[in-house]
Design an enzyme around this catalytic site. Structure first.
Site, mmCIF file in Angstrom:
data_model
loop_
_atom_site.group_PDB
_atom_site.id
_atom_site.type_symbol
_atom_site.label_atom_id
_atom_site.label_comp_id
_atom_site.label_asym_id
_atom_site.label_seq_id
_atom_site.Cartn_x
_atom_site.Cartn_y
_atom_site.Cartn_z
ATOM 1 N N ARG A 120 -1.381 -13.920 -25.691
ATOM 2 C CA ARG A 120 -0.243 -12.989 -25.590
ATOM 3 C C ARG A 120 -0.580 -11.586 -26.089
ATOM 4 O O ARG A 120 0.309 -10.781 -26.359
ATOM 5 C CB ARG A 120 0.985 -13.535 -26.321
ATOM 6 C CG ARG A 120 1.512 -14.850 -25.758
ATOM 7 C CD ARG A 120 2.814 -15.255 -26.433
ATOM 8 N NE ARG A 120 3.348 -16.475 -25.857
ATOM 9 C CZ ARG A 120 3.044 -17.700 -26.284
ATOM 10 N NH1 ARG A 120 2.206 -17.848 -27.304
ATOM 11 N NH2 ARG A 120 3.582 -18.763 -25.709
ATOM 12 N N LYS A 142 -2.051 1.072 -18.407
ATOM 13 C CA LYS A 142 -1.916 0.279 -17.190
ATOM 14 C C LYS A 142 -3.142 -0.619 -17.047
ATOM 15 O O LYS A 142 -4.272 -0.137 -17.026
ATOM 16 C CB LYS A 142 -1.796 1.176 -15.959
ATOM 17 C CG LYS A 142 -0.405 1.704 -15.694
ATOM 18 C CD LYS A 142 -0.358 2.393 -14.335
ATOM 19 C CE LYS A 142 1.042 2.826 -13.967
ATOM 20 N NZ LYS A 142 1.089 3.466 -12.633
ATOM 21 N N GLU A 184 -9.001 12.964 -9.004
ATOM 22 C CA GLU A 184 -7.954 12.760 -10.009
ATOM 23 C C GLU A 184 -7.725 14.029 -10.832
ATOM 24 O O GLU A 184 -6.600 14.330 -11.221
ATOM 25 C CB GLU A 184 -8.309 11.599 -10.938
ATOM 26 C CG GLU A 184 -8.220 10.227 -10.308
ATOM 27 C CD GLU A 184 -6.786 9.710 -10.184
ATOM 28 O OE1 GLU A 184 -5.842 10.427 -10.579
ATOM 29 O OE2 GLU A 184 -6.614 8.587 -9.687
ATOM 30 N N LYS A 226 -1.627 13.538 -19.215
ATOM 31 C CA LYS A 226 -1.227 12.133 -19.098
ATOM 32 C C LYS A 226 -0.576 11.643 -20.378
ATOM 33 O O LYS A 226 0.426 10.910 -20.335
ATOM 34 C CB LYS A 226 -2.423 11.250 -18.742
ATOM 35 C CG LYS A 226 -1.996 9.815 -18.444
ATOM 36 C CD LYS A 226 -3.038 9.035 -17.685
ATOM 37 C CE LYS A 226 -2.476 7.707 -17.210
ATOM 38 N NZ LYS A 226 -3.458 6.919 -16.439
ATOM 39 N N GLU A 236 6.791 3.793 -16.589
ATOM 40 C CA GLU A 236 7.017 4.320 -15.245
ATOM 41 C C GLU A 236 8.432 4.052 -14.731
ATOM 42 O O GLU A 236 8.640 3.570 -13.618
ATOM 43 C CB GLU A 236 5.984 3.756 -14.263
ATOM 44 C CG GLU A 236 5.811 4.612 -13.013
ATOM 45 C CD GLU A 236 4.628 4.187 -12.158
ATOM 46 O OE1 GLU A 236 4.836 3.971 -10.964
ATOM 47 O OE2 GLU A 236 3.505 4.075 -12.696
ATOM 48 N N ARG A 240 6.799 9.235 -15.283
ATOM 49 C CA ARG A 240 5.418 8.792 -15.097
ATOM 50 C C ARG A 240 5.046 8.615 -13.628
ATOM 51 O O ARG A 240 3.866 8.650 -13.265
ATOM 52 C CB ARG A 240 5.165 7.489 -15.867
ATOM 53 C CG ARG A 240 3.711 7.039 -15.814
ATOM 54 C CD ARG A 240 3.379 5.963 -16.820
ATOM 55 N NE ARG A 240 1.995 5.545 -16.695
ATOM 56 C CZ ARG A 240 1.323 4.808 -17.577
ATOM 57 N NH1 ARG A 240 1.928 4.400 -18.673
ATOM 58 N NH2 ARG A 240 0.070 4.488 -17.379
ATOM 59 N N ASN A 244 1.406 9.358 -9.750
ATOM 60 C CA ASN A 244 1.007 8.655 -8.522
ATOM 61 C C ASN A 244 0.819 9.589 -7.338
ATOM 62 O O ASN A 244 0.640 9.121 -6.207
ATOM 63 C CB ASN A 244 2.056 7.592 -8.170
ATOM 64 C CG ASN A 244 2.137 6.497 -9.208
ATOM 65 O OD1 ASN A 244 1.126 6.056 -9.735
ATOM 66 N ND2 ASN A 244 3.355 6.071 -9.521
ATOM 67 N N HIS A 247 -1.478 8.752 -4.404
ATOM 68 C CA HIS A 247 -1.914 7.368 -4.525
ATOM 69 C C HIS A 247 -1.313 6.410 -3.504
ATOM 70 O O HIS A 247 -1.917 5.389 -3.197
ATOM 71 C CB HIS A 247 -1.644 6.864 -5.945
ATOM 72 C CG HIS A 247 -2.628 7.361 -6.944
ATOM 73 N ND1 HIS A 247 -2.750 8.702 -7.250
ATOM 74 C CD2 HIS A 247 -3.557 6.716 -7.700
ATOM 75 C CE1 HIS A 247 -3.708 8.852 -8.157
ATOM 76 N NE2 HIS A 247 -4.204 7.673 -8.439
ATOM 77 N N HIS A 251 -4.041 4.251 -1.698
ATOM 78 C CA HIS A 251 -4.139 2.794 -1.771
ATOM 79 C C HIS A 251 -4.100 2.159 -0.390
ATOM 80 O O HIS A 251 -4.758 1.135 -0.152
ATOM 81 C CB HIS A 251 -3.017 2.241 -2.647
ATOM 82 C CG HIS A 251 -3.192 2.537 -4.104
ATOM 83 N ND1 HIS A 251 -2.215 2.315 -5.041
ATOM 84 C CD2 HIS A 251 -4.244 3.051 -4.789
ATOM 85 C CE1 HIS A 251 -2.647 2.672 -6.232
ATOM 86 N NE2 HIS A 251 -3.873 3.137 -6.098
ATOM 87 N N HIS A 264 -12.496 5.775 -5.138
ATOM 88 C CA HIS A 264 -11.063 5.934 -5.398
ATOM 89 C C HIS A 264 -10.655 7.401 -5.420
ATOM 90 O O HIS A 264 -9.627 7.787 -4.844
ATOM 91 C CB HIS A 264 -10.682 5.264 -6.715
ATOM 92 C CG HIS A 264 -9.233 5.435 -7.065
ATOM 93 N ND1 HIS A 264 -8.211 4.889 -6.309
ATOM 94 C CD2 HIS A 264 -8.630 6.121 -8.068
ATOM 95 C CE1 HIS A 264 -7.047 5.211 -6.846
ATOM 96 N NE2 HIS A 264 -7.266 5.961 -7.909
#
Length: 365
Positions: A120, A142, A184, A226, A236, A240, A244, A247, A251, A264
């Site tokens: 956990r 993330k 980025e 960030k 998010e 936030r 993206n 993105h 993606h 990427h």
């Protein structure tokens, strides 16, 4: 800029707060890092390429075990997550143990998810080794693995205890991988800071020459942006989402290319072009700002050939993106350089039209 050897950026999240330490030569200090001395059991996760380059430094560190996995996006999968869990169980790590992640975004995402889910949650530290992971994926908590139907569909928000960034490691990257990370970097400038955008334009030659002062400056600026955004919206639920930008289309491209042949950051550059065109057609942003974005991408040598793909599969992949809800497509669109807005009414026709326009751009063919 002369003499800039280290900087520190704080991520303010209450009891989950941590520092991003940016310093040339940090990789040479693995054996003496104070962070490791707080734990009885410390293990590392890296990929075989990073281990080959930094074997001496990694072996000198007080790691109980070093787990190596193959490099590449394909390893960000349940199968390799299972392997990492198996090692952690075999070593009998407990909740007072530390997992040290040494590598790019794949190692950070996969290892962070392993740390988040083992017992956990156990502590982990990020030591990112690519520009993309240094300016983006190592910060903000993330963690994820990919699913065959979409990128990063399985994951958790789980913050590291610290991030250690050595800009010197970027000099070992393949040229195209370093340039990819600049995608980025441009994203951060477009969404939040026009003066930073101008700095990228003016300093492109020094950045491409990997001058340490400029690298530290761009890494610190992106991390600061960030950190500020994550400090306001960790999970998010609002602000936030601006991170993206580019993105959704990116993606989709990565998915139809099966995560091969396109870095990427290159996909993000492609995605920014697609999404800027939509914003231009909707009258949100001036065409001169679209031209400015393309010019910066070209100046930073973010030029690559997009593999051919089926438009229907690309649109289907975008529809599976985790940022979409209630069958609506949500895109981050620019209002000007330095400011963006999230819209949730983007339709397939305008995505297809914009994508075709991007594919005709000399930057991407």
């Amino acid at each position: 800029m002369d003499g800039l050897f280290k900087m520190k950026v704080h991520v303010s999240l209450g009891e989950r707060s941590y520092d991003i330490n940016i310093e040339a030569g940090l990789m040479e200090q693995l054996a003496t890092m104070k962070e490791f001395k707080k734990y009885k059991k410390v293990i590392a996760l890296t990929d075989s390429n990073i281990y080959r380059i930094y074997q001496k430094q990694i072996e000198a560190a007080p790691f109980l075990k070093v787990i190596q996995i193959p490099p590449g996006e394909e390893t960000k999968s349940f199968a390799f997550l299972q392997q990492v869990w198996d090692h952690m169980v075999a070593i009998k790590l407990d909740r007072k143990s530390l997992l040290v992640l040494i590598g790019g975004g794949v190692i950070g995402d996969l290892g962070g998810f392993a740390a988040a889910t083992y017992m956990r949650g156990i502590d982990f530290v990020q030591i990112p080794t690519t520009l993309l992971s240094q300016v983006d994926s190592s910060v903000g908590g993330k963690t994820s693995i990919n699913h065959p139907q979409g990128k990063n569909l399985l994951g958790a928000f789980y913050q590291p205890k610290a991030v250690y960034i050595d800009p010197n490691v970027l000099k070992t990257l393949p040229v195209n991988e370093f340039k990819s990370g600049l995608g980025e970097v441009v994203k951060y400038a477009v969404i939040r800071d026009e003066s930073f955008f101008e700095y990228l334009r003016e300093s492109a030659s020094d950045i491409l020459a990997l001058k340490s002062d400029d690298l530290i400056k761009i890494i610190a600026k992106c991390c600061t942006i960030k950190a500020d955004v994550v400090g306001i919206d960790e999970r998010e639920n609002g602000l936030r989402a601006i991170l993206n930008y580019g993105h959704s289309a990116a993606h989709g491209l990565e998915n139809v290319c099966q995560y091969k042949g396109v870095f990427h950051g290159q996909a993000v550059a492609f995605g920014m072009d697609v999404e800027m065109f939509i914003a231009t057609r909707r009258g949100l942003v001036l065409e001169k700002d679209f031209a400015r974005q393309r010019a910066v991408l070209a100046t930073l040598k973010l030029v690559f050939s997009v593999p051919s793909f089926a438009m229907d599969k690309y649109l289907s992949a975008i529809s599976m993106d985790k940022k979409n809800t209630d069958d609506c497509l949500s895109f981050v669109l620019p209002k000007k350089i330095g400011e963006v807005v999230l819209l949730d009414n983007i339709n397939y026709e305008e995505i297809a039209e914009s994508t075709k326009n991007t594919l005709r751009c000399p930057i991407f063919n």
